[in-house]
Design a protein around this motif. Structure first.
Motif, short mmCIF file in Angstrom:
data_model
loop_
_atom_site.label_atom_id
_atom_site.label_comp_id
_atom_site.label_asym_id
_atom_site.label_seq_id
_atom_site.Cartn_x
_atom_site.Cartn_y
_atom_site.Cartn_z
N GLY A 189 0.79 -1.23 0.00
CA GLY A 189 0.00 0.00 0.00
C GLY A 189 0.81 1.28 0.00
O GLY A 189 2.00 1.29 0.30
N GLY A 190 0.11 2.36 -0.36
CA GLY A 190 0.76 3.65 -0.55
C GLY A 190 1.34 4.24 0.72
O GLY A 190 2.38 4.89 0.68
N PRO A 207 6.97 -2.84 -4.11
CA PRO A 207 5.70 -2.29 -3.63
C PRO A 207 4.53 -2.92 -4.38
O PRO A 207 4.61 -3.15 -5.59
N THR A 208 3.45 -3.15 -3.65
CA THR A 208 2.22 -3.61 -4.31
C THR A 208 1.02 -3.06 -3.54
O THR A 208 1.17 -2.35 -2.56
N TYR A 209 -0.18 -3.40 -4.00
CA TYR A 209 -1.38 -2.88 -3.36
C TYR A 209 -1.57 -3.49 -1.98
O TYR A 209 -1.23 -4.65 -1.73
N HIS A 210 -2.19 -2.70 -1.10
CA HIS A 210 -2.61 -3.23 0.21
C HIS A 210 -3.84 -4.10 -0.02
O HIS A 210 -4.72 -3.74 -0.82
N ALA A 227 4.53 2.50 1.61
CA ALA A 227 5.52 2.86 0.59
C ALA A 227 6.04 4.28 0.82
O ALA A 227 7.22 4.57 0.65
N LYS A 228 5.13 5.16 1.26
CA LYS A 228 5.51 6.54 1.55
C LYS A 228 6.53 6.57 2.69
O LYS A 228 7.49 7.34 2.67
N ILE A 251 1.05 4.62 -5.18
CA ILE A 251 1.31 3.19 -5.25
C ILE A 251 1.02 2.63 -6.65
O ILE A 251 1.66 1.68 -7.09
N THR A 252 0.11 3.27 -7.38
CA THR A 252 -0.17 2.76 -8.73
C THR A 252 1.06 2.93 -9.64
O THR A 252 1.24 2.16 -10.59
N ARG A 275 4.02 0.36 -7.82
CA ARG A 275 3.82 -1.09 -7.77
C ARG A 275 4.44 -1.79 -9.01
O ARG A 275 4.47 -1.22 -10.10
#
Ligand code: SF4
Length: 267
Positions: free
Chosen positions: A204-205, A235-238, A208-209, A218-219, A222
């Protein structure tokens, strides 16, 4: 940062009980920004490999800080992760302590080759003291187990390590603030140093932040390998994002990201 401000900053963390300081994303970004012309790349630009985060800064270099070599301290009987957990104690270092029920340290294999990092505990995690046990956690388990099964790996959720950037539940499930992530991130940094995984998967963003690049969503992040402290990071989606409504494309992308991570780490 001026010398005076830096000294105050270091004193702040020393007063919180930290013996060395991980310079997190915000400060590392400022330092990188001065050196790296790509640091302000527009969203949508190719995400460059990140330099290793700034080195840790010792907060107390006095000889008295180190125990005599012959004296075995009680800490030496604990595993590195247990020492960190002891140091956290009944932590009140940031405002998130006020509404938590339990501190959610992390769970899984302490020698894992792969660490998953989310943003913070939710209600179920706060109640049970374990990360990713609610609906999003169950989806994460299915994603890990399912991906490994599909690519023929005998790896399952207990084989990896899972934790969050902050260890106490933010009120009303809000995202953790930058200063909260900066403070609690000191423990996360020590956890990762203790485990020494081959790779990290950031979920998730918000997480990642905290670890990577503020200002890049995140888009965009990822699916692209980057680096944190010399460790490869994907990184990928939560999973909670993937639970929101009908999202087959997000799930497909997350599966691709996990496939990439597990293949790199275990094949
Ligand atoms: S979130 Fe982390 S730093 Fe803040 S009170 Fe909880 S354990 Fe301490």
């Amino acid at each position: 940062m001026s010398e005076h401000a830096l000294r105050k900053h270091l004193e702040f963390y020393r007063d919180l009980g930290f013996e060395e300081l991980f310079v997190g994303s915000s400060e590392a970004e400022q330092e990188r920004g001065a050196e790296d012309p790509k640091a302000d790349a527009a969203p949508g630009a190719e995400v460059p490999a990140q330099p290793a985060p700034a080195p840790t800064a010792p907060l107390d270099e006095s000889p008295a800080a180190a125990p005599p070599a012959s004296e075995a301290s009680p800490e030496q009987k604990l595993s590195p992760l247990q020492v960190i957990q002891e140091d956290i104690g009944d932590c009140t270092r940031c405002r998130l302590h006020k509404c938590r029920k339990t501190i959610v340290f992390g769970s899984g294999n302490p020698n894992a080759k792969l660490v998953f990092i989310g943003e913070g505990p939710g209600a179920d995690e706060d109640a049970q003291g374990l990360p990713f046990v609610g609906r999003a956690g169950q989806l994460l388990t299915r994603m890990i187990d399912g991906t490994c099964e599909r690519i023929g790996l005998p790896v399952r959720r207990p084989d990896v390590y899972i934790c969050n950037v902050v260890k106490c539940r933010p009120p009303d499930n809000r995202a953790p603030e930058l200063d909260e992530m900066e403070i609690c991130g000191q423990f996360l940094f020590r956890q990762v140093k203790a485990i020494q995984p081959k790779a990290i998967c950031v979920l998730g963003g918000t997480a990642a932040k905290a670890l990577l690049r503020p200002g890049v969503g995140i888009t965009k992040l990822r699916g692209n390998w980057t680096e944190w402290g010399g460790i490869r990071v994907m990184p990928t989606y939560h999973p909670s994002y993937l639970l929101r409504g009908y999202n087959p494309e997000g799930k497909r992308q997350a599966f691709e990201d996990l496939k990439e991570v597990f293949t790199y780490v275990y094949k």
